[in-house]
Design a protein around this motif. Structure first.
Motif: not given
Length: 195
Positions: A149-162, A180-186
């Motif tokens: 999904l390079a064209g959708a440009r969706v990344g994600w990260g896991v972070f400590p709350p602070s 992009s969000l719909a593509m990411a979920v699918a």
């Protein structure tokens, strides 16, 4: 079965925006961001944008070296940025080396582990994601690589709350489109296709 007290952040621009926002939130003039010789060079650009020095620890055979990173840490080091698997080298280190690195770094040094190619790593990601609960480690991923999904440009990260609270202050709040969000979920819901 892992239980984490962490925040998940979605972003546009793959994981690039998360790299940029994390560095902007935790480094500035007089600070150092420590990467490795062949790491994804966007971290160097993000450090330059905030006036931080980007230092490169030597890699051995195009592979991250925990010992080289630890030898390059100085009192000015605020962030250690590691790509595993390596981008663009494709090399990787074992989880035990990342755990050793985190254990040896001071708690006030943020460890950012960029796993843009994490789906191509045969190791259990659980121990690396578990580091986030310590409060001093971030793990980044993207849907641009294994999910196609390079064209959708969706990344994600896991972070400590602070840490997430500070990174969110740097983000554009309207960056992931509904399409992009719909593509990411699918894509995420179809792990068999991704594999």
């Amino acid at each position: 079965g892992y239980v984490f007290v962490v925040d998940l952040i979605l972003c546009g621009a793959g994981s690039m925006d998360l790299i940029s926002c994390t560095i902007a939130a935790f480094a500035g003039r007089g600070d150092e961001v420590l990467g490795t010789s062949y790491a994804y060079n966007f971290a160097a650009s993000a450090a330059a944008r905030v006036g931080a020095a980007y230092i490169k620890a030597a890699e051995h055979d195009f592979t991250v070296s925990t010992d080289s990173i630890l030898a390059a840490v100085t009192p000015a080091t605020r962030i250690v940025f590691v790509c595993n698997p390596g981008n663009p080298t494709g090399t990787g280190i074992r989880n035990a080396e990342l755990l050793r690195l985190r254990a040896a770094l001071a708690q006030d040094v943020l460890l950012v582990i960029d796993q843009a190619y994490g789906e191509f790593d045969d190791q259990d990601p659980g121990p690396i994601f578990a580091l986030v609960a310590r409060g001093d480690t971030v793990v980044l991923r993207t849907l641009s690589k294994a999910y196609g999904l390079a064209g959708a440009r969706v990344g994600w990260g896991v972070f400590p709350p602070s840490v997430a609270a500070e990174v969110r202050k740097m983000q554009n709040s309207n960056q992931v489109t509904m399409a992009s969000l719909a593509m990411a979920v699918a894509a995420v819901e179809d792990q068999a296709y991704m594999r």
